[in-house]
Scaffold this motif. Structure first.
Motif, PDB file in Angstrom:
ATOM      1  N   LYS A   2       0.843  -1.205   0.000  1.00  0.00           N
ATOM      2  CA  LYS A   2       0.000   0.000   0.000  1.00  0.00           C
ATOM      3  C   LYS A   2       0.877   1.254   0.000  1.00  0.00           C
ATOM      4  O   LYS A   2       0.668   2.181  -0.787  1.00  0.00           O
ATOM      5  N   ARG A   3       1.909   1.257   0.894  1.00  0.00           N
ATOM      6  CA  ARG A   3       2.757   2.442   1.059  1.00  0.00           C
ATOM      7  C   ARG A   3       3.465   2.828  -0.235  1.00  0.00           C
ATOM      8  O   ARG A   3       3.584   3.980  -0.581  1.00  0.00           O
ATOM      9  N   ARG A   4       3.946   1.819  -0.973  1.00  0.00           N
ATOM     10  CA  ARG A   4       4.736   2.124  -2.162  1.00  0.00           C
ATOM     11  C   ARG A   4       3.951   1.959  -3.470  1.00  0.00           C
ATOM     12  O   ARG A   4       4.536   1.962  -4.539  1.00  0.00           O
ATOM     13  N   GLY A   5       2.647   1.774  -3.360  1.00  0.00           N
ATOM     14  CA  GLY A   5       1.831   1.779  -4.581  1.00  0.00           C
ATOM     15  C   GLY A   5       1.922   0.509  -5.411  1.00  0.00           C
ATOM     16  O   GLY A   5       1.861   0.559  -6.633  1.00  0.00           O
ATOM     17  N   PHE A   6       2.042  -0.651  -4.724  1.00  0.00           N
ATOM     18  CA  PHE A   6       2.001  -1.914  -5.480  1.00  0.00           C
ATOM     19  C   PHE A   6       0.553  -2.401  -5.612  1.00  0.00           C
ATOM     20  O   PHE A   6       0.097  -2.711  -6.700  1.00  0.00           O
ATOM     21  N   VAL A   7      -0.162  -2.473  -4.467  1.00  0.00           N
ATOM     22  CA  VAL A   7      -1.537  -2.995  -4.495  1.00  0.00           C
ATOM     23  C   VAL A   7      -2.419  -2.188  -3.543  1.00  0.00           C
ATOM     24  O   VAL A   7      -2.000  -1.866  -2.427  1.00  0.00           O
ATOM     25  N   PHE A   8      -3.625  -1.872  -3.998  1.00  0.00           N
ATOM     26  CA  PHE A   8      -4.622  -1.219  -3.142  1.00  0.00           C
ATOM     27  C   PHE A   8      -5.851  -2.114  -3.078  1.00  0.00           C
ATOM     28  O   PHE A   8      -6.135  -2.855  -4.018  1.00  0.00           O
ATOM     29  N   GLN A   9      -6.588  -1.998  -1.974  1.00  0.00           N
ATOM     30  CA  GLN A   9      -7.892  -2.669  -1.895  1.00  0.00           C
ATOM     31  C   GLN A   9      -8.800  -2.018  -2.938  1.00  0.00           C
ATOM     32  O   GLN A   9      -8.796  -0.789  -3.068  1.00  0.00           O
ATOM     33  N   SER A  10      -9.557  -2.816  -3.674  1.00  0.00           N
ATOM     34  CA  SER A  10     -10.458  -2.230  -4.670  1.00  0.00           C
ATOM     35  C   SER A  10     -11.506  -1.346  -3.988  1.00  0.00           C
ATOM     36  O   SER A  10     -11.944  -1.640  -2.875  1.00  0.00           O
ATOM     37  N   SER A  11     -11.907  -0.282  -4.635  1.00  0.00           N
ATOM     38  CA  SER A  11     -12.957   0.628  -4.151  1.00  0.00           C
ATOM     39  C   SER A  11     -12.631   1.178  -2.770  1.00  0.00           C
ATOM     40  O   SER A  11     -13.524   1.364  -1.930  1.00  0.00           O
ATOM     41  N   ASP A  12     -11.360   1.430  -2.539  1.00  0.00           N
ATOM     42  CA  ASP A  12     -10.850   1.900  -1.249  1.00  0.00           C
ATOM     43  C   ASP A  12     -11.650   3.088  -0.696  1.00  0.00           C
ATOM     44  O   ASP A  12     -12.001   3.112   0.485  1.00  0.00           O
ATOM     45  N   ILE A  13     -11.964   4.064  -1.566  1.00  0.00           N
ATOM     46  CA  ILE A  13     -12.632   5.277  -1.077  1.00  0.00           C
ATOM     47  C   ILE A  13     -14.060   4.995  -0.611  1.00  0.00           C
ATOM     48  O   ILE A  13     -14.668   5.816   0.058  1.00  0.00           O
ATOM     49  N   ALA A  38       1.377  -2.859 -11.092  1.00  0.00           N
ATOM     50  CA  ALA A  38       0.989  -3.117 -12.483  1.00  0.00           C
ATOM     51  C   ALA A  38       2.223  -3.496 -13.305  1.00  0.00           C
ATOM     52  O   ALA A  38       2.170  -4.366 -14.178  1.00  0.00           O
ATOM     53  N   GLU A  39       3.366  -2.851 -12.998  1.00  0.00           N
ATOM     54  CA  GLU A  39       4.611  -3.170 -13.721  1.00  0.00           C
ATOM     55  C   GLU A  39       5.082  -4.592 -13.387  1.00  0.00           C
ATOM     56  O   GLU A  39       5.437  -5.361 -14.278  1.00  0.00           O
TER      57      GLU A  39
END
Ligand code: GAP
Length: 519
Positions: free
Chosen positions: A20-31, A46-47
């Motif tokens: 999460k901190r470095r932008g590898f994976v986020f929970q979907s629909s986080d907001i 994604a890379e």
């Protein structure tokens, strides 16, 4: 029969936090508070994911003469899923709670007897892996409901739990569910199909019912005849596909390990029938797959084998071996390698009425019988997201290196294989207030960017810049300094893992990166 795997050292919490901190994976629909079982891969994730898929496609399809690729549709004719056995058989036994409306997988639910003052007082049900303290607390709820808070609870009896699938109707009436306030709310186990349904076209009735594919494999079987008729393939040959699959998993868990939307990389390898030939290719693919995982950076000692016993095989399988991996949450299946026999092609022949026979010219010429047959299939099936998790867990390291002042400093680094790393190199001008340095570094960055995903960073002390790249796993740091512009044109190349630095010309640098990244 399972073989041992070495243990993973990073915890799932640490890995999830880093992702999460470095932008590898986020929970979907986080907001909106998240959506269970779905994930979004951020810029770095994604890379990594793309690099995993590209490495698999290159090694599996482009660098082999006997495998071709396919990209079939996600929604296919519903008859395909009837023929494949998914409509009738792709299900898990589930238990519903009439009070909480929650649903549990029956094979992950256990129930234990509650004994108060030596007398049977009912049962408590709990999910696999529940802490003893939680089970005891629940048992005490039964004691409270009986109105006797002084009664002595037999805690040892709670350890004699059984799978919920073994419970009788009578026992269920006195069983307290994991999320219920009163006993008797759990239903008997019932089969629940895991396929997501949708409707296709303007009609809203059952004739419009279709499914999101739960595996990519059937797209391959449904196109087998097309490929044989139009390509120059000859048995033995394979058709490979990478794509999304969807399963309404009841208990998605362990981060991206088990989710409801995921990607698969599947190969269907078509071979001549016959026991000896089948075993030969089965073993070949088990070895190939193991070596491939090692080639992208997984430790060999983290990979194990789980040979499925005959009685536990899927409806289509004549033999299955899982390559397991020591994930942070335990040793689990990563890559399934199944002997599917001629099950799928025979089913599609029957249900579609189209012949699936292969005409073997080579056998005919040699006078060998039969020269017309339905090929057998070996299927190595790998999840992209599980490979991603295995790659992340294997890459995670912590060590100590000297900082800018020469004092030891803790660092976190991701030791990605250069082929898998999101950025292949980071380019730094030593200082940002010298236009000649910045210009030269920028020109090098633009040159490398034409071939690889590289990063440019001019801000902060050089040690800080190195450390930022270490944490996202950039294998090489390239610094343009005063020697570059005033002396010999060489740059320094810093190795992420050893932190050692060497000088080389820009042309040598390109050759070096080519060798490390592309092999
Ligand atoms: N065509 C055969 C097939 O789909 P499977 O064992 O059900 O077999 C193959 O799935 C691979 O797909 C697994 O080994 C795993 O890597 C991945 N996979 C399956 N279900 C998954 C899920 N819910 N989430 C993430 N990956 C999954």
């Amino acid at each position: 029969m399972a073989t041992d795997n070495a243990q993973s050292t990073v915890s799932m919490e640490t890995l999830v936090a880093l992702c999460k901190r470095r932008g590898f994976v986020f929970q979907s629909s986080d907001i909106y508070g998240g959506y269970n079982g779905f994930f979004d891969f951020g810029p770095l994730g994604a890379e990594v994911k793309k690099n995993i898929k590209d490495a698999w496609w290159d090694d599996m399809v482009r660098r082999r003469d006997d495998v071709v690729g396919l990209d079939s549709s996600i929604i296919m004719h519903p008859k395909i899923w009837k023929a494949s056995g998914h409509v009738d058989g792709f299900s898990d036994p589930m238990v519903d709670c009439k009070e909480s409306k929650l649903r549990y997988r029956a094979d992950q639910l256990f129930y234990a007897p509650v004994i108060l003052d030596g007398e049977a007082a009912g049962f408590v049900a709990y999910m696999e892996g529940a802490e003893t303290s939680v089970i005891v607390k629940q048992a005490k709820k039964i004691r409270d409901l009986k109105g006797n808070k002084e009664a002595k609870l037999d805690e040892a009896a709670l350890e004699t739990a059984k799978e919920f699938t073994e419970s009788t109707a009578e026992e269920r009436t006195v069983t307290l569910g994991p999320d219920a306030t009163a006993p008797g709310t759990l239903t008997e186990p019932r089969q629940f199909n895991l396929m997501f349904e949708t409707k296709v076209g303007p009609l809203a009735d059952d004739t419009a019912k279709a499914y999101l594919r739960p595996e990519t494999a059937q797209g391959i079987f449904a196109n087998y005849k097309n490929v044989v008729d139009t390509g120059r393939v000859k048995v033995p040959f394979g058709i490979a596909q990478i794509g999304k699959a969807f399963r309404n998993e009841i208990t998605p868990r362990n981060f991206v390990f088990r989710s409801r939307e995921f990607e698969q990389m599947e190969l269907e390898f078509f071979i001549e029938p016959g026991e000896e030939n089948r075993l030969k290719w089965y073993r070949y693919w088990i070895d190939w797959c193991t070596n491939w995982l090692v080639s992208i950076g997984l430790p060999r000692e983290g990979i194990g084998k789980d040979v499925h016993p005959q009685e536990k095989l899927s409806h289509y399988s004549k033999g299955t071996t899982d390559l397991t991996f020591a994930f942070p949450h335990g040793v689990q299946e990563l890559w399934g390698i199944a002997c599917r026999g001629d099950f799928d092609l025979t089913q599609h022949q029957e249900h579609s009425g189209k012949g699936m026979d292969y005409f073997d010219e080579v056998r005919k010429q040699a006078g060998e019988e039969p020269f017309k047959y339905i090929p057998n299939v070996i299927e190595p099936s790998l999840g992209v997201d599980r490979t991603f998790l295995a790659v992340m867990a294997s890459a995670y390291c912590e060590d100590e290196v000297p900082n800018d002042k020469g004092q030891p400093e803790k660092r976190t680094l991701m030791k990605f294989h250069p082929r898998i790393a999101p950025y292949k190199a980071a380019i730094f001008p030593l200082v940002k207030n010298k236009p000649e340095l910045v210009e030269r570094a920028d020109a090098l960055y633009r040159r490398l960017q034409k071939r690889w995903n590289v990063f440019y960073d001019a801000s902060g002390a050089i040690g800080r810049r190195y450390r930022r790249q270490d944490e996202i796993g950039t294998p090489f740091g390239i610094t343009v300094d005063f020697d570059t512009i005033e002396k010999d044109g060489t740059v320094t190349l810093r190795d992420r893992d050893t932190t050692e630095q060497v000088r080389m010309s820009e042309d040598d640098l390109v050759k070096f990166l080519e060798e490390k990244i592309e092999g």
